[in-house]
Design a protein around this motif. Structure first.
Motif, PDB file in Angstrom:
ATOM      1  N   ILE A 522      13.636 118.832  62.077  1.00 39.77           N
ATOM      2  CA  ILE A 522      14.936 118.307  61.671  1.00 39.77           C
ATOM      3  C   ILE A 522      15.877 119.488  61.452  1.00 39.77           C
ATOM      4  CG2 ILE A 522      16.148 116.931  59.930  1.00 39.77           C
ATOM      5  CD1 ILE A 522      13.359 115.705  59.237  1.00 39.77           C
ATOM      6  N   GLU A 523      17.133 119.333  61.816  1.00 38.41           N
ATOM      7  CA  GLU A 523      18.111 120.408  61.648  1.00 38.41           C
ATOM      8  C   GLU A 523      19.171 119.982  60.629  1.00 38.41           C
ATOM      9  OE1 GLU A 523      19.695 121.751  65.370  1.00 38.41           O
ATOM     10  OE2 GLU A 523      17.714 121.790  66.347  1.00 38.41           O
ATOM     11  N   PRO A 524      19.040 120.414  59.364  1.00 36.79           N
ATOM     12  CA  PRO A 524      20.032 120.064  58.349  1.00 36.79           C
ATOM     13  C   PRO A 524      21.132 121.122  58.239  1.00 36.79           C
ATOM     14  CG  PRO A 524      18.147 121.084  57.292  1.00 36.79           C
ATOM     15  CD  PRO A 524      17.883 121.118  58.784  1.00 36.79           C
ATOM     16  N   ARG A 525      22.371 120.687  58.073  1.00 34.60           N
ATOM     17  CA  ARG A 525      23.496 121.593  57.841  1.00 34.60           C
ATOM     18  C   ARG A 525      24.150 121.222  56.509  1.00 34.60           C
ATOM     19  NH1 ARG A 525      24.863 126.062  61.390  1.00 34.60           N
ATOM     20  NH2 ARG A 525      24.390 125.466  63.538  1.00 34.60           N
ATOM     21  N   PHE A 526      24.581 122.238  55.752  1.00 33.54           N
ATOM     22  CA  PHE A 526      25.159 121.999  54.439  1.00 33.54           C
ATOM     23  C   PHE A 526      26.211 123.065  54.155  1.00 33.54           C
ATOM     24  CE2 PHE A 526      24.325 122.091  49.610  1.00 33.54           C
ATOM     25  CZ  PHE A 526      25.239 121.079  49.374  1.00 33.54           C
ATOM     26  N   PHE A 527      27.452 122.624  53.880  1.00 32.49           N
ATOM     27  CA  PHE A 527      28.566 123.527  53.621  1.00 32.49           C
ATOM     28  C   PHE A 527      29.371 123.036  52.422  1.00 32.49           C
ATOM     29  CE2 PHE A 527      27.688 123.974  58.114  1.00 32.49           C
ATOM     30  CZ  PHE A 527      27.942 125.307  58.412  1.00 32.49           C
ATOM     31  N   ALA A 528      30.030 123.962  51.771  1.00 34.88           N
ATOM     32  CA  ALA A 528      31.057 123.642  50.783  1.00 34.88           C
ATOM     33  C   ALA A 528      32.361 124.250  51.264  1.00 34.88           C
ATOM     34  CB  ALA A 528      30.690 124.202  49.417  1.00 34.88           C
ATOM     35  N   GLY A 529      33.461 123.500  51.172  1.00 38.02           N
ATOM     36  CA  GLY A 529      34.745 124.019  51.625  1.00 38.02           C
ATOM     37  C   GLY A 529      35.868 123.063  51.326  1.00 38.02           C
ATOM     38  N   ARG A 530      36.982 123.313  51.941  1.00 35.54           N
ATOM     39  CA  ARG A 530      38.122 122.415  51.837  1.00 35.54           C
ATOM     40  C   ARG A 530      38.318 121.815  53.226  1.00 35.54           C
ATOM     41  NH1 ARG A 530      39.184 123.059  46.769  1.00 35.54           N
ATOM     42  NH2 ARG A 530      39.220 125.131  45.822  1.00 35.54           N
ATOM     43  N   GLN A 564      35.120 119.858  49.119  1.00 34.16           N
ATOM     44  CA  GLN A 564      34.269 118.920  49.837  1.00 34.16           C
ATOM     45  C   GLN A 564      32.920 119.566  50.165  1.00 34.16           C
ATOM     46  OE1 GLN A 564      37.692 119.303  50.879  1.00 34.16           O
ATOM     47  NE2 GLN A 564      37.946 117.626  49.412  1.00 34.16           N
ATOM     48  N   LEU A 565      31.921 118.714  50.232  1.00 31.13           N
ATOM     49  CA  LEU A 565      30.606 119.114  50.698  1.00 31.13           C
ATOM     50  C   LEU A 565      30.373 118.447  52.045  1.00 31.13           C
ATOM     51  CD1 LEU A 565      28.682 118.677  47.341  1.00 31.13           C
ATOM     52  CD2 LEU A 565      29.338 120.841  48.394  1.00 31.13           C
ATOM     53  N   LEU A 566      30.095 119.260  53.052  1.00 30.72           N
ATOM     54  CA  LEU A 566      29.785 118.744  54.384  1.00 30.72           C
ATOM     55  C   LEU A 566      28.274 118.695  54.521  1.00 30.72           C
ATOM     56  CD1 LEU A 566      30.548 117.923  57.290  1.00 30.72           C
ATOM     57  CD2 LEU A 566      30.570 120.357  57.862  1.00 30.72           C
ATOM     58  N   VAL A 567      27.750 117.506  54.733  1.00 27.97           N
ATOM     59  CA  VAL A 567      26.307 117.288  54.786  1.00 27.97           C
ATOM     60  C   VAL A 567      25.980 116.645  56.134  1.00 27.97           C
ATOM     61  CG1 VAL A 567      24.328 116.279  53.597  1.00 27.97           C
ATOM     62  CG2 VAL A 567      26.373 116.901  52.293  1.00 27.97           C
ATOM     63  N   GLN A 568      25.170 117.322  56.938  1.00 31.77           N
ATOM     64  CA  GLN A 568      24.881 116.847  58.287  1.00 31.77           C
ATOM     65  C   GLN A 568      23.441 117.129  58.637  1.00 31.77           C
ATOM     66  OE1 GLN A 568      24.296 118.896  61.202  1.00 31.77           O
ATOM     67  NE2 GLN A 568      24.482 117.298  62.766  1.00 31.77           N
ATOM     68  N   ALA A 569      22.829 116.287  59.437  1.00 29.82           N
ATOM     69  CA  ALA A 569      21.464 116.524  59.911  1.00 29.82           C
ATOM     70  C   ALA A 569      21.271 115.902  61.279  1.00 29.82           C
ATOM     71  CB  ALA A 569      20.444 115.962  58.930  1.00 29.82           C
ATOM     72  N   LYS A 570      20.455 116.580  62.094  1.00 28.59           N
ATOM     73  CA  LYS A 570      20.108 116.107  63.427  1.00 28.59           C
ATOM     74  C   LYS A 570      18.604 115.892  63.480  1.00 28.59           C
ATOM     75  CE  LYS A 570      20.741 118.976  66.871  1.00 28.59           C
ATOM     76  NZ  LYS A 570      21.438 119.808  67.865  1.00 28.59           N
ATOM     77  N   ARG A 571      18.166 114.817  64.061  1.00 29.07           N
ATOM     78  CA  ARG A 571      16.751 114.472  64.112  1.00 29.07           C
ATOM     79  C   ARG A 571      15.969 115.393  65.035  1.00 29.07           C
ATOM     80  NH1 ARG A 571      15.194 109.298  67.834  1.00 29.07           N
ATOM     81  NH2 ARG A 571      13.165 110.272  67.499  1.00 29.07           N
ATOM     82  N   ASP A 572      14.668 115.393  64.855  1.00 29.84           N
ATOM     83  CA  ASP A 572      13.739 116.020  65.791  1.00 29.84           C
ATOM     84  C   ASP A 572      13.488 115.003  66.903  1.00 29.84           C
ATOM     85  OD1 ASP A 572      11.562 116.976  67.208  1.00 29.84           O
ATOM     86  OD2 ASP A 572      10.373 117.466  65.444  1.00 29.84           O
ATOM     87  N   PRO A 573      13.819 115.310  68.152  1.00 24.33           N
ATOM     88  CA  PRO A 573      13.636 114.330  69.227  1.00 24.33           C
ATOM     89  C   PRO A 573      12.184 113.944  69.461  1.00 24.33           C
ATOM     90  CG  PRO A 573      14.230 116.478  70.118  1.00 24.33           C
ATOM     91  CD  PRO A 573      14.411 116.562  68.638  1.00 24.33           C
ATOM     92  N   MET A 574      11.221 114.749  68.937  1.00 22.40           N
ATOM     93  CA  MET A 574       9.810 114.422  69.117  1.00 22.40           C
ATOM     94  C   MET A 574       9.219 113.770  67.865  1.00 22.40           C
ATOM     95  SD  MET A 574       8.473 117.757  71.277  1.00 22.40           S
ATOM     96  CE  MET A 574       6.785 117.156  71.326  1.00 22.40           C
ATOM     97  N   SER A 575      10.089 113.346  66.945  1.00 31.78           N
ATOM     98  CA  SER A 575       9.612 112.702  65.731  1.00 31.78           C
ATOM     99  C   SER A 575      10.415 111.424  65.489  1.00 31.78           C
ATOM    100  CB  SER A 575       9.741 113.676  64.552  1.00 31.78           C
ATOM    101  OG  SER A 575       9.112 113.170  63.404  1.00 31.78           O
TER     102      SER A 575
END
Length: 697
Positions: A522-530, A564-575
Motif C-alpha cells: 500500500i502506498e500512503p501519502r500524508f501532508f500538512a499545508g494550506r 489542511q491535512l492531505l491524506v491519500q493512499a493507493k492500493r497494492d494491485p496484488m492485494s
C-alpha cells in the motif's frame, strides 16, 4: 512403637515443609534482588555533530540529494518521490539464535532473495525443506544480525578458527534446539553481559577478533549486492541488531548506516550495555569520528518491552544536564520505530488508563499482548532465575526498580506502543527535547533470511521450526521466540525517495518521510499545508502538496490559523482493495492529560485510491498535537486459515483447529506530523478554505 514412628515421620515431614518454605522464601527474595545497578554519576554529552541537528531534517525542508560515496547517478529520479519497499530487520545463520534452529543461509543469500532469486528453506538441524522465492523483488534491504554474539557464533561455527570451537558451549550451540540457542544468546537477557571465556578466550580476545571478521564480511556482502549502476535496481544498507533484553523485555534496536563508511566494530550490547552508551558511541565514533558516516537506530518489539522501550524514568537519578543530553540523543538517532513485525504490531493498545479516548478495534488485530492476558513473566537478571505468573498488569511504580531504572515483572504500558510513546514524548517535549519523536517503518524479523516474505498464503514461518505448517500452527508457548500460531508474516518498510540509492533512502528515513505496512505494498501519502479543498481532483495534486505544505515526518510550530491535512493512499494491485482511510490524533490537554482519537475520513470498500483534504475543527494551537494516517484494506484471510483451507481435509494438521481469527485487516501507517507550541517555523501562507473535508475515491 507405631505411634512413635508416626510422630517421628510427622516431625520429619513438618521439618521438610518448613525447610521448603524457607528455601522458597529465600529463593524469591534472592531472585528479586538486582545484581547490578547503573552508574548514575555518568555525565552524558549532548550531540554536537551538524548531522545530529534535528532542525535540518524537520519542518518539511527538502535538501538536494548529494552522494556520500562514489557511484553512478541514477537514471531514474522523481522530484515528487517514489514509494519504495524494503525490509530492515533480517537475520541469517550469523545470528546465534538462527543457526542452532537450522538456518544455514548468510547475508549474500538474503540479498539474492530480496532481488527475486530462490534460496534454501531451512528445517531443524539445517535440513533443507526445498526452496523459497519472493513473488516480486524488494527495492532495498539490510541484514541485521545480532551483533552482541558475532564472535561467539563465528567461533562455534568455524572449525579450526579458534580453540573455543571444541568447548561444551559450542558443542551445545551446534547440537541445536533451545539449549543451543540459550548457550550463547542467554547473555542478552542479563543486565551486564559476560562473554563465555571457554568460547572467547582470555579477555575475550578470540571473540573480539571474530567480531571484526564477521562485521567485515557483512559490510562486504552489502557492498557486493548494492547496485551502483545507473539502473539503481537494488539498494543494500549496512546494518546490525543491538539486542538488549533484560528480563526478556525487549529493548532491541536495528542500526542502519548511510553507506559503508562505518566504525571498525559494531557497537553491541556486550560493548555498550546501556542505551545512552550506545547512542553516545554513534555520535563519537560515527557522526563525529568519520567524515562520511551517518547512522540511525530503530527501536523494535516495543510491544514486549514491559514498559521499558520508551521509558522517561530511565534517566531518573542522573544530572539534569545528562537527562537533557540523552533526550537529545534519542531525538537525533531514533528517527524511526518499527511499528509492526512478526511478533505483532506496536501501534496501540486498548485499556490503558493514562490515555483518554475511544476503543480502537484495529488495535487488537493480531495483538500479542493485551491487558489481563495470562502470561509467564521471566525474571532472569537477578541472582536467581524466577518465572512468575502475570496477568499483564499496567506498569506502575511497584514494578520499577530504581537500581537500574527498569520496569520488571513483564508489566504492560501504553508507552510500549507508538501511540502512547508519542504522547509520552510530547509530555517531555513541553519542558525539554522530545525523545520520542519518531516515524514509522515495518519489517519482518525473519530468522530464515526470507527478506520481505510477507504473503499470508505462502509464508513459511520466521524460524526453521516453523517452516512446515504443523510447526507454524503450534499453540502459543510464550512471548518472543515461541509465538508460532499467534505470529504473523511481518511487515515492510516504506520510504518516499527521489531515487533508489543509499543516500536517497537514508535521507528520507532520517527525515522520517517513511511508512509501514503490515505486508501489502500500500502506498500512503500524508501532508500538512494550506491546500484548496479540491486538491485531490487536480492532476498535479502531488506537486502542489510538496509546494504548499510538508510531508509525513515533519515537526511544525502550532498553527495560529487553519491548515489542511492531505491524506491519500493507493492500493497494492496484488492485494485487496482499500476500505478505510483514517486519521489518528493525539494531544496533551491543558491539564497534562493524554488524549487519542481515531477520525474516519473515508469508508469506501473496493477502492483503488482514496484521497481526503481535511481541516480539524477541534485543533487547538495551545496544545501539543500529532496526527498520523492509517490506510486499511478490506478484510482478508489470515495465514493460519488460508494455508489450512488450501489443503484437503485429510491432510490438514491438527493445529488447523485453533482460536485465531479467520480474517484480518492489512494496513499501512504513514509517519506522524507534529504541531508543537513554540518557535518552530509555521506553514507558509497560501490558499485556505473553511471547508472541513473533501474526498476522492
Amino acid at each position: 512403637m507405631a505411634a512413635k514412628a508416626l510422630r517421628v515421620i510427622g516431625w520429619v515431614v513438618l521439618g521438610l515443609i518448613v525447610l521448603a518454605v524457607l528455601l522458597y522464601g529465600g529463593y524469591r527474595i534472592a531472585s528479586s534482588i538486582t545484581r547490578y545497578g547503573i552508574d548514575k554519576t555518568v555525565e552524558i554529552e549532548a550531540p554536537s555533530s551538524p548531522k545530529s541537528n534535528p532542525e535540518y531534517y524537520a519542518f518539511g525542508y527538502q535538501p538536494e540529494l548529494t552522494y556520500s560515496e562514489e557511484r553512478a547517478q541514477c537514471r531514474e529520479r522523481t522530484s515528487t518521490k517514489k514509494a519504495m519497499f524494503g525490509d530492515l530487520h533480517i537475520h541469517t545463520a550469523i545470528s546465534a539464535d538462527a543457526f542452532p534452529d537450522g538456518t544455514r543461509t548468510f547475508p549474500d543469500d538474503v540479498y539474492k532473495f530480496a532481488k527475486g532469486q530462490a534460496i534454501t528453506l531451512p528445517g531443524p538441524g539445517g535440513v533443507s525443506r526445498g526452496k523459497m522465492q519472493l513473488d516480486r523483488p524488494l527495492d532495498f534491504a539490510a541484514v541485521t544480525d545480532h551483533a552482541g554474539t558475532f564472535g561467539e557464533g563465528y567461533v562455534c561455527r568455524t572449525k579450526g578458527a579458534f580453540p573455543g570451537y571444541d568447548s561444551e558451549v559450542c558443542q551445545s550451540f551446534r547440537a541445536g534446539g533451545e539449549d543451543g540457542v540459550r548457550a550463547i544468546m542467554g547473555i542478552n537477557g542479563t543486565t551486564r553481559p559476560e562473554r563465555p571465556e571457554a568460547v572467547c578466550g582470555p579477555d575475550n580476545k578470540d571473540c573480539l577478533a571474530a567480531d571484526k571478521l564477521v562485521w567485515q564480511d557483512m559490510i562486504r556482502f552489502a557492498e557486493e549486492a548494492y547496485d551502483k549502476s545507473p539502473s539503481c535496481n537494488f539498494t543494500s544498507l549496512v546494518g546490525y541488531e543491538y539486542t538488549r533484553a533484560p528480563n526478556a523485555q525487549h529493548m532491541h534496536r536495528n542500526t542502519i548506516f548511510r553507506n559503508a563508511q562505518v566504525p571498525a566494530r559494531a557497537a553491541s550490547f556486550v560493548t555498550h550495555p546501556t542505551t545512552y552508551g550506545l547512542l553516545s558511541s554513534f555520535e563519537k565514533e560515527c557522526r563525529l569520528g568519520i567524515d562520511g558516516c551517518d547512522v540511525i537506530s530503530i527501536p523494535h518489539n516495543s510491544n514486549i518491552s514491559g514498559g521499558n522501550a520508551f521509558n522517561l524514568k530511565y534517566m531518573d537519578g542522573f544530572s539534569e544536564k545528562s537527562q537533557q543530553a540523552f533526550w537529545m540523543l534519542r531525538n537525533a538517532y531514533d528517527r524511526l520505530m518499527e511499528i509492526t513485525q512478526h511478533k505483532g504490531t506496536s501501534e496501540c493498545i486498548n485499556g490503558a488508563t493514562d490515555i483518554l479516548g475511544d476503543v480502537d478495534e484495529l488495535c487488537d488485530v493480531e495483538a500479542i499482548r493485551r491487558f489481563g492476558k495470562a502470561e509467564k513473566a521471566p525474571e532472569i537478571t537477578s541472582y536467581l532465575p524466577a518465572l512468575k505468573d502475570s496477568n499483564s498488569p499496567e506498569c506502575s511504580d511497584e514494578y520499577s526498580d530504581d537500581k537500574d531504572n527498569l520496569y520488571k515483572g513483564f508489566c504492560l504500558s501504553s508507552r510500549d506502543f507508538a501511540r502512547g510513546a508519542l504522547l509520552e514524548g510530547m509530555t517531555q517535549g513541553q519542558v525539554g527535547p522530545n525523545p520520542f519523536e519518531f516515524g514509522f517503518i515495518g519489517s519482518t524479523d525473519t530468522h530464515i533470511s526470507a527478506a520481505g516474505a510477507v504473503d499470508e498464503g505462502s509464508w513459511k514461518g520466521h524460524i526453521a521450526y516453523e517452516t512446515d505448517l504443523a510447526g507454524r500452527l503450534q499453540a502459543e508457548a510464550g512471548i518472543g521466540r515461541f509465538n508460532r500460531l499467534i505470529s504473523n508474516p511481518g511487515g515492510l518498510a516504506g520510504v518516499y525517495a527521489v531515487e533508489n540509492s543509499r543516500d536517497a533512502i537514508f535521507q528520507s528515513m532520517k527525515r522520517r518521510e517513511a511508512f509501514a505496512t503490515s505486508g501489502p505494498r500500500i502506498e500512503p501519502r500524508f501532508f500538512a499545508g494550506r491546500y484548496p479543498v479540491d486538491l485531490c481532483s487536480k492532476n498535479n495534486w502531488l506537486e502542489i502538496a510538496y509546494r504548499d505544505g510538508t510531508p509525513m515526518g515533519s515537526s511544525l510550530a502550532a498553527q495560529p490559523r487553519g491548515f489542511q491535512l492531505l491524506v491519500q493512499a493507493k492500493r497494492d494491485p496484488m492485494s485487496k482493495p482499500l476500505e478505510r482511510l483514517q486519521l489518528i490524533k493525539g494531544w496533551i490537554d491543558g491539564n497534562g492529560r493524554k488524549h487519542s482519537k481515531v477520525i474516519d475520513l473515508a469508508n469506501a470498500k473496493g477502492s483503488d485510491d482514496l484521497c481526503v483534504v481535511y481541516s480539524d475543527p477541534d485543533y487547538a494551537p495551545s496544545l501539543p498535537t500529532y496526527y498520523y494516517m492509517r490506510a486499511v484494506e478490506e478484510a482478508s484471510y489470515r495465514w493460519s486459515y488460508r494455508q489450512c483451507m488450501a489443503l484437503p481435509q485429510a491432510k490438514r494438521p491438527a493445529g488447523c483447529t485453533n482460536d485465531q481469527p479467520k480474517k484480518i485487516y492489512e494496513m499501512a501507517w504513514a509517519s506522524p506530523i507534529w504541531f508543537t507550541p513554540g518557535d518552530k517555523p509555521a506553514l507558509a501562507a497560501s490558499a485556505n478554505s473553511p471547508s472541513i473535508m473533501h474526498r476522492r475515491h
